[in-house]
Design a protein around this motif. Structure first.
Motif, short mmCIF file in Angstrom:
data_model
loop_
_atom_site.label_atom_id
_atom_site.label_comp_id
_atom_site.label_asym_id
_atom_site.label_seq_id
_atom_site.Cartn_x
_atom_site.Cartn_y
_atom_site.Cartn_z
N GLU A 158 3.79 -8.91 -8.16
CA GLU A 158 3.31 -8.22 -9.37
C GLU A 158 3.30 -9.15 -10.57
O GLU A 158 2.37 -9.12 -11.39
CB GLU A 158 4.19 -6.99 -9.64
CG GLU A 158 4.01 -5.88 -8.60
CD GLU A 158 5.07 -4.80 -8.67
OE1 GLU A 158 4.86 -3.72 -8.09
OE2 GLU A 158 6.13 -5.04 -9.30
N ALA B 104 5.75 5.21 -14.51
CA ALA B 104 5.79 5.06 -13.06
C ALA B 104 7.21 4.68 -12.64
O ALA B 104 8.07 4.39 -13.48
CB ALA B 104 4.80 3.99 -12.63
N HIS B 109 3.58 -0.42 -12.81
CA HIS B 109 2.58 0.65 -12.83
C HIS B 109 2.68 1.54 -14.07
O HIS B 109 2.02 2.58 -14.12
CB HIS B 109 2.64 1.48 -11.54
CG HIS B 109 1.99 0.80 -10.38
ND1 HIS B 109 0.65 0.52 -10.34
CD2 HIS B 109 2.49 0.30 -9.22
CE1 HIS B 109 0.35 -0.09 -9.22
NE2 HIS B 109 1.45 -0.25 -8.51
N ASN B 182 0.48 5.82 -10.54
CA ASN B 182 0.03 5.38 -9.21
C ASN B 182 1.09 4.46 -8.61
O ASN B 182 0.95 3.24 -8.62
CB ASN B 182 -1.29 4.62 -9.32
CG ASN B 182 -2.40 5.49 -9.89
OD1 ASN B 182 -2.52 6.66 -9.52
ND2 ASN B 182 -3.19 4.94 -10.79
N ASP B 183 2.16 5.07 -8.11
CA ASP B 183 3.24 4.25 -7.59
C ASP B 183 2.92 3.71 -6.20
O ASP B 183 2.09 4.26 -5.47
CB ASP B 183 4.53 5.08 -7.54
CG ASP B 183 5.36 4.89 -8.81
OD1 ASP B 183 5.59 3.73 -9.19
OD2 ASP B 183 5.77 5.91 -9.40
#
Lengths: 225, 225
Positions: A158, B104, B109, B182-183
């Motif tokens: 990420e 999230a 996220h 939107n995990d």
């Protein structure tokens, strides 16, 4: 106890770009005012030049001391441009709060009460992993203070997919309008209501995600917003 | 009664500048969506290029059909530049609403729900007096619908002191994010609260001007905001 002198309030040095051409009395340069306006916003408007034309995009940001951090996908245009540009990407970042609608007796003197900050400078991509992590925490905590401690930190994949820009707070000004309408003396007898309609951010009731497990309560740090 | 076919919804034609490099599914080009986002905002962020560098300033605006009108003092920088530039001043005008904070389970996220409109084009100074009057009425009514009928219209001196820019709505896109976080599937078991904190505009109680004559009541058009 020894008494210490109050520190001299820190200010940004005005430049040709940060002194407004009009309503100069509305400009402010002290760090405290600038920081408070920046910290209260959720979205900044990031301006940059692409093929000679201006582009203005809404973007999330966070502040760490005298650095402003913006983030986006490594694929997004300004992030890519900043990564390729040497010595960085010239940008202008603006944050604005609308505090009230000012209704004067004359159409001409209608206005809004607002607080804005404009930052000019050159944005650089953050490459140091520690600085990048700190910037991303600041971005999350900017949206919801304390939230970076209550979420899973970014993993290596990420972090690699996220580009972070750093913009130093150096060429900075705030501008604000407060107070009531400034009507012309000859208009004071007109029959129109005049005054200010205050505006503020309103928070609704938190909406849990559809897949939230039962028993996980709304955290306290949301209740204080 | 004869039945009429629903009119084909009008849309703006996407261009290289109005197709996002990512999250393309968030882009919208229909007039209705674009108009509703523009009409709901109080301040736009006007971007232009000065001496090769980007400048982004918060500015009041109004919409009349497919024209956006911005205004300012004849002494303000972008207004002066647009008056001198031939064939006008290349600008980018952006309006953004923050509708919610998206929390999230992972820092990565976190997001916001928003609606924004970005307009690219060339701004021209309005010189026709009738168009200028119509634009100024639109600016006042944009802030408070109906207010232009309940205030003194601009006189010749005020009209001369106000510069109005017109920007055609042609190269335009909306972008929006709605819904929950939107995990990642592997994060669904984490113990963090997740969901959306809705945000909206909040109006306070109207504050009458200090010199408002007694007996002038708060108008109905403020009560419906």
């Amino acid at each position: 106890m020894t008494e210490t002198a109050a520190p001299h309030p820190a200010t940004y040095t005005p430049t040709d770009r940060t002194v407004p051409t009009r309503s100069k009395e509305r400009a402010a340069y002290d760090h405290e005012m600038v920081h408070s306006i920046l910290d209260e916003g959720y979205v900044c408007h990031l301006g940059f030049v692409r093929d000679g034309s201006p582009v203005v995009l809404p973007t999330l940001y966070g502040r760490v001391g005298e650095h402003l951090y913006l983030h986006g996908s490594t694929g997004s245009r300004p992030l890519r441009m900043a990564g390729q540009a040497d010595p960085g990407l010239p940008v202008c970042v603006t944050v604005t709060h609308v505090d009230g609608l000012v209704l004067a007796r004359s159409a001409f003197h209608h206005s809004i009460n607002y607080r804005s900050v404009v930052v000019h400078g050159v944005a650089h991509q953050v490459t140091d992993p520690d600085e990048k992590r700190e910037a991303l925490d600041a971005l999350v905590d900017h949206v919801v203070p304390g939230r970076s401690y209550d979420s899973r930190p970014a993993n290596a994949k990420e972090l690699a997919a996220t580009a972070v820009l750093r913009l130093d707070l150096a060429e900075v000004s705030a501008k604000l309008r407060t107070g009531g309408p400034n009507d012309e003396p000859e208009d004071l007898g007109l029959p129109h209501w005049t005054g200010v309609l205050p505006l503020h951010k309103g928070y609704g009731t938190p909406v849990p995600a559809a897949d939230l497990a039962p028993g996980i309560e709304v955290p306290d740090y949301l209740a204080v917003l």
